[in-house]
Design an enzyme around this catalytic site. Structure first.
Site, PDB file in Angstrom:
ATOM      1  N   ASN A 142       0.833  -1.198   0.000  1.00 57.41           N
ATOM      2  CA  ASN A 142       0.000   0.000   0.000  1.00 57.41           C
ATOM      3  C   ASN A 142       0.864   1.243   0.000  1.00 57.41           C
ATOM      4  O   ASN A 142       1.700   1.426   0.892  1.00 57.41           O
ATOM      5  CB  ASN A 142      -0.896   0.007   1.247  1.00 57.41           C
ATOM      6  CG  ASN A 142      -1.946   1.103   1.184  1.00 57.41           C
ATOM      7  OD1 ASN A 142      -2.900   1.010   0.432  1.00 57.41           O
ATOM      8  ND2 ASN A 142      -1.756   2.162   1.951  1.00 57.41           N
ATOM      9  N   GLU A 143       0.689   2.076  -1.006  1.00 54.15           N
ATOM     10  CA  GLU A 143       1.366   3.384  -1.070  1.00 54.15           C
ATOM     11  C   GLU A 143       2.817   3.329  -0.597  1.00 54.15           C
ATOM     12  O   GLU A 143       3.179   3.907   0.431  1.00 54.15           O
ATOM     13  CB  GLU A 143       0.599   4.437  -0.266  1.00 54.15           C
ATOM     14  CG  GLU A 143      -0.741   4.792  -0.850  1.00 54.15           C
ATOM     15  CD  GLU A 143      -1.403   5.984  -0.153  1.00 54.15           C
ATOM     16  OE1 GLU A 143      -0.997   6.328   0.972  1.00 54.15           O
ATOM     17  OE2 GLU A 143      -2.325   6.562  -0.731  1.00 54.15           O
ATOM     18  N   CYS A 152      15.714   4.982   3.421  1.00 52.91           N
ATOM     19  CA  CYS A 152      16.080   4.385   4.698  1.00 52.91           C
ATOM     20  C   CYS A 152      17.597   4.385   4.813  1.00 52.91           C
ATOM     21  O   CYS A 152      18.305   4.259   3.811  1.00 52.91           O
ATOM     22  CB  CYS A 152      15.499   2.970   4.765  1.00 52.91           C
ATOM     23  SG  CYS A 152      16.092   2.019   6.176  1.00 52.91           S
ATOM     24  N   CYS A 154      19.449   2.421   7.159  1.00 53.14           N
ATOM     25  CA  CYS A 154      19.895   1.343   8.046  1.00 53.14           C
ATOM     26  C   CYS A 154      21.100   0.621   7.439  1.00 53.14           C
ATOM     27  O   CYS A 154      21.503   0.889   6.304  1.00 53.14           O
ATOM     28  CB  CYS A 154      18.747   0.372   8.309  1.00 53.14           C
ATOM     29  SG  CYS A 154      18.394  -0.709   6.918  1.00 53.14           S
ATOM     30  N   CYS A 157      20.536  -1.090   4.128  1.00 54.24           N
ATOM     31  CA  CYS A 157      20.530  -0.156   2.989  1.00 54.24           C
ATOM     32  C   CYS A 157      21.948   0.264   2.634  1.00 54.24           C
ATOM     33  O   CYS A 157      22.281   0.431   1.454  1.00 54.24           O
ATOM     34  CB  CYS A 157      19.663   1.063   3.302  1.00 54.24           C
ATOM     35  SG  CYS A 157      17.915   0.651   3.210  1.00 54.24           S
ATOM     36  N   GLU A 296      -8.267   4.708  -4.446  1.00 43.69           N
ATOM     37  CA  GLU A 296      -8.848   5.329  -3.258  1.00 43.69           C
ATOM     38  C   GLU A 296      -9.355   6.693  -3.701  1.00 43.69           C
ATOM     39  O   GLU A 296      -8.564   7.587  -4.003  1.00 43.69           O
ATOM     40  CB  GLU A 296      -7.805   5.485  -2.146  1.00 43.69           C
ATOM     41  CG  GLU A 296      -7.280   4.167  -1.620  1.00 43.69           C
ATOM     42  CD  GLU A 296      -6.280   4.336  -0.462  1.00 43.69           C
ATOM     43  OE1 GLU A 296      -6.205   5.431   0.120  1.00 43.69           O
ATOM     44  OE2 GLU A 296      -5.567   3.367  -0.170  1.00 43.69           O
ATOM     45  N   GLU A 347      -7.162   6.455  12.275  1.00 43.28           N
ATOM     46  CA  GLU A 347      -7.921   7.165  11.242  1.00 43.28           C
ATOM     47  C   GLU A 347      -9.415   7.251  11.564  1.00 43.28           C
ATOM     48  O   GLU A 347     -10.259   7.253  10.653  1.00 43.28           O
ATOM     49  CB  GLU A 347      -7.686   6.517   9.874  1.00 43.28           C
ATOM     50  CG  GLU A 347      -6.268   6.736   9.398  1.00 43.28           C
ATOM     51  CD  GLU A 347      -6.041   6.436   7.925  1.00 43.28           C
ATOM     52  OE1 GLU A 347      -6.885   5.773   7.301  1.00 43.28           O
ATOM     53  OE2 GLU A 347      -4.995   6.876   7.414  1.00 43.28           O
ATOM     54  N   GLN A 348      -9.732   7.370  12.847  1.00 45.60           N
ATOM     55  CA  GLN A 348     -11.155   7.473  13.234  1.00 45.60           C
ATOM     56  C   GLN A 348     -11.849   8.657  12.564  1.00 45.60           C
ATOM     57  O   GLN A 348     -13.040   8.633  12.321  1.00 45.60           O
ATOM     58  CB  GLN A 348     -11.262   7.655  14.756  1.00 45.60           C
ATOM     59  CG  GLN A 348     -10.994   6.411  15.555  1.00 45.60           C
ATOM     60  CD  GLN A 348     -10.670   6.746  16.996  1.00 45.60           C
ATOM     61  OE1 GLN A 348      -9.871   7.634  17.280  1.00 45.60           O
ATOM     62  NE2 GLN A 348     -11.308   6.041  17.919  1.00 45.60           N
ATOM     63  N   TYR A 349     -11.072   9.727  12.313  1.00 45.22           N
ATOM     64  CA  TYR A 349     -11.669  10.931  11.730  1.00 45.22           C
ATOM     65  C   TYR A 349     -11.727  10.880  10.204  1.00 45.22           C
ATOM     66  O   TYR A 349     -12.264  11.764   9.574  1.00 45.22           O
ATOM     67  CB  TYR A 349     -10.869  12.167  12.138  1.00 45.22           C
ATOM     68  CG  TYR A 349     -11.110  12.631  13.552  1.00 45.22           C
ATOM     69  CD1 TYR A 349     -12.255  12.262  14.249  1.00 45.22           C
ATOM     70  CD2 TYR A 349     -10.197  13.471  14.192  1.00 45.22           C
ATOM     71  CE1 TYR A 349     -12.469  12.699  15.546  1.00 45.22           C
ATOM     72  CE2 TYR A 349     -10.404  13.921  15.473  1.00 45.22           C
ATOM     73  CZ  TYR A 349     -11.542  13.524  16.157  1.00 45.22           C
ATOM     74  OH  TYR A 349     -11.757  13.969  17.423  1.00 45.22           O
TER      75      TYR A 349
HETATM   76  C1  GLA Z   1      -3.923   6.640   2.097  1.00 44.83           C
HETATM   77  C2  GLA Z   1      -3.858   5.195   2.494  1.00 44.83           C
HETATM   78  C3  GLA Z   1      -5.065   4.707   3.200  1.00 44.83           C
HETATM   79  C4  GLA Z   1      -5.558   5.727   4.173  1.00 44.83           C
HETATM   80  C5  GLA Z   1      -5.849   6.988   3.425  1.00 44.83           C
HETATM   81  C6  GLA Z   1      -6.455   8.047   4.305  1.00 44.83           C
HETATM   82  O1  GLA Z   1      -4.322   6.900   0.850  1.00 44.83           O
HETATM   83  O2  GLA Z   1      -3.587   4.345   1.421  1.00 44.83           O
HETATM   84  O3  GLA Z   1      -4.739   3.534   3.890  1.00 44.83           O
HETATM   85  O4  GLA Z   1      -4.610   5.932   5.158  1.00 44.83           O
HETATM   86  O5  GLA Z   1      -4.642   7.467   2.920  1.00 44.83           O
HETATM   87  O6  GLA Z   1      -5.555   8.507   5.231  1.00 44.83           O
END
Ligand code: GLA
Length: 659
Positions: A142-143, A152, A154, A157, A296, A347-349
């Protein structure tokens, strides 16, 4: 097929809730969800003991409801047992600070244990899901690089960097030569002497620095490649991708996308204050392979996990417009982030389509309406693509070089590329964002903003493009550096000078607020005067003609902008950074004609073409009503009505006509 759905986390919810969610998803015409990117701990709670049933039931239920699954490899967050056994997988920052678990992206891509364990979970998942009905593809991790974690420092690296340098140069003498280590006594005689560019009193050696950035990017690419190869081998029927971050500067996405069937990106609009910045990121991502998805797509208030703040609510109509803006720029899939706001965690918000209480409200209704619209247009969109006649060379090597050494206060390479891009978009044209080594035939105009790092191959490719009739636009700082980030010992723009037909006599970086004036002597801006700042170059014409000159007595006779005919084509060289309306007007002469001319600020016009015909999108990126004149009457596909030539587009409105 057009894909429409959301990122979904069944691991957070009960089976009864999942059932209710699926019913709501169906009503919104979802046909895809993305799942699993943070669930390694659920898949492998103890080393070698795999648990998939919790997700299998969700995949099955979704599939029965007509909703496919994109699975993620969960390598972004290893389970706790990993750190107990392998504390050395954690990243280190330049100052030696260790990145600890508790959030995400804290593991080093060059740590052997992390690589081995990542391969293990990916292999098991791939074997388990290769033939499962409903699964159509994979997002790797993910991202990459999120939260500033591409680079990095370390020990793994350090070792890997030495190997990388050795492979690139073969001998320490060649390294010394390329980096110019005789400056500040930085010569190497043994491979083990080569350091990482850690915290140091003054600026790093530019060659050392650039190679470290290339290496750091390659480390992500290598990690992607391992998973891509594994997944393609074990799941040949599935696509493999990775979710990029639009204009994210730290990873060479051209190279990363070599190991994707198509790229996807994560679109969180309204953060740069200019809706065309989102289009810029859409077109960057599309250009890697010609096709892409938004994996996303913002669907609620953002929420800053570090600061603990909630962002703005999307205004009514914005979620729909962002989705259509994505499609207008070529997206073949839109997956909202996230289905529902989380009850727990950092990330509740960060809201999704649904609030914490699961009650479908305004945002859900808008997503549902948009889903119906995409379902209606699915056949028309099928097989269509954005095929621009204009390309902009956006080079990661130059980005990395100029990010470290912008030359003038306030100069940003990415900002400059965006301004050039914006000027193209404002004419109603789309633009591919290509690498230095891209094939340029097929384009009418190529912009190469501040292309500082140029070698013989790049110069030859640009020259061939122009010779065959192309129009090339270059801007300040072009051709100044070699690929090793050394300065060329040639008059600027170095290897490009012949095609430019002029050279730079003097470079003048300006302090912030300092300006000079130029006046246009020829072309459509004739007799106009404008202020220029940041950095100016005094040009000496050889075969080129001066289009604009400095008004300053001291610079009399020096050109600011030139035009040179070269072969069948034309090269414009801007020795100054133009922006806004002047740049738009100036570029008009260098660009092909659009479908619609004279579009007002805030409107975006794009085209998707294919065997099924040609669709023209008019997207109103503002809350106010806008007008535009189309070249005739057309069938509007969302309403079925006939529209044009005079067209009014409501605030956040979208019009799709068959042209
Ligand atoms: C990114 C991440 C998600 C989430 C969103 C919102 O795009 O890939 O997991 O964290 O941001 O913060």
């Amino acid at each position: 097929m057009f894909y429409y759905g959301a990122c979904y986390y069944p691991e957070h919810w009960t089976a009864a809730q999942v059932e209710k969610d699926i019913a709501l998803m169906q009503k919104a015409r979802f046909n895809v969800v993305r799942m699993g990117e943070f669930a390694w701990t659920k898949f492998e709670p103890e080393q070698g003991r795999y648990r998939f049933e919790w997700l299998d039931s969700a995949i099955k239920a979704l599939h029965e409801a007509g909703i496919s699954t994109v699975l993620c490899t969960p390598t972004c967050i290893p389970p706790q047992w990993v750190y107990a056994k392998h504390a050395d997988v954690l990243q280190e920052k330049a100052d030696g600070t260790v990145q600890h678990p508790g959030s995400r992206c804290h593991c080093c891509k060059n740590a052997p244990a992390y690589q081995m364990l990542s391969e293990g979970i990916v292999r098991e998942m791939a074997k388990h899901y290769a033939k499962m009905e409903g699964v159509i593809g994979w997002q790797v991790d993910n991202e990459f690089g999120c939260h500033g974690t591409t680079r990095c420092f370390c020990d793994h690296c350090k070792k890997a960097f030495r190997e990388w340098v050795r492979e690139r140069y073969g001998s320490t003498d060649a390294v010394n030569e390329a980096w110019g280590t005789s400056f500040w006594g930085f010569d190497f005689h043994q491979w083990y002497e080569i350091p990482l560019p850690r915290t140091m009193p003054a600026g790093p050696n530019p060659g050392h620095w650039l190679d470290f950035l290339r290496f750091s990017s390659d480390s992500q690419v290598g990690f992607q490649k391992i998973q891509y190869d594994l997944l393609k081998d074990l799941c040949p029927g599935h696509f493999v991708t990775h979710n990029c971050m639009g204009c994210f500067p730290d990873i060479d996405y051209y190279r990363l996308s070599d190991y994707m069937d198509f790229p996807v990106w994560d679109n969180y609009p309204n953060q740069a204050g200019d809706p065309l910045y989102e289009s810029y990121a859409h077109e960057i991502t599309r250009s890697f392979k010609g096709h892409y998805w938004v994996m996303e797509e913002r669907s609620g208030t953002t929420g800053d996990a570090s600061a603990g703040l909630m962002g703005e609510q999307p205004e009514p109509g914005e979620i729909r417009r962002w989705a259509w803006q994505s499609s207008a720029n070529g997206a073949d899939g839109i997956v909202y982030f996230r289905w529902r706001a989380c009850l727990t965690g950092a990330e509740q918000y960060w809201h999704g389509i649904l609030d914490h209480d699961s009650k479908p409200r305004r945002r859900y209704r808008e997503v549902r309406q948009t889903g119906k619209e995409f379902a209606r247009l699915a056949a028309a969109l099928e097989g269509t693509q954005v095929v621009p006649k204009v390309a902009l060379i956006r080079s990661f090597d130059t980005l990395w070089s100029l990010e470290r050494q912008p030359g003038a206060v306030g100069f940003s390479y990415d900002r400059h590329c965006f301004e050039m891009y914006r000027a193209v978009k404002r004419q109603g044209l789309s633009c591919d964002m290509v690498s230095m080594d891209a094939r340029l035939d097929g384009y009418v105009t190529v912009l190469a903003p501040s292309l500082s790092l140029v070698d013989e191959t790049v110069a030859a490719s640009l020259a061939a493009f122009v010779r065959q009739g192309g129009t090339l636009v270059l801007t300040p700082q072009s051709g100044a550096r070699t690929m090793s980030n050394a300065m060329w010992d040639l008059p600027r723009p170095g290897l490009l000078a012949e095609m430019v037909g002029a050279t730079v006599e003097e470079v003048r970086p300006y302090h912030q607020g300092q300006t000079n004036e130029i006046s246009f002597a020829r072309g459509s801006l004739i007799a106009q005067v404008c202020a220029v700042g940041t950095w100016v170059e005094l040009l000496e014409c050889d075969t080129a003609e001066a289009l604009a000159e400095y008004r300053d007595e001291a610079f009399k006779g020096k050109a600011a902008i030139t035009r040179n005919e070269f072969g069948e084509g034309v090269v414009y060289y801007l020795g100054v950074y133009l922006s806004g309306h002047i740049l738009e007007s100036f570029l008009r002469d260098a660009l092909p004609r659009p479908f619609v001319e004279g579009i007002s600020e805030g409107l975006e016009i794009t085209e998707r073409t294919g065997e099924n015909g040609r669709l023209v999108f008019v997207v109103n990126n503002t809350a106010e009503r806008k007008s535009v004149t189309l070249p005739g009457e057309f069938e509007e596909l969302l309403t079925g009505e006939t529209v044009g030539p005079n067209l009014k587009v409501s605030g956040n409105g979208v019009v799709v006509v068959r042209a």
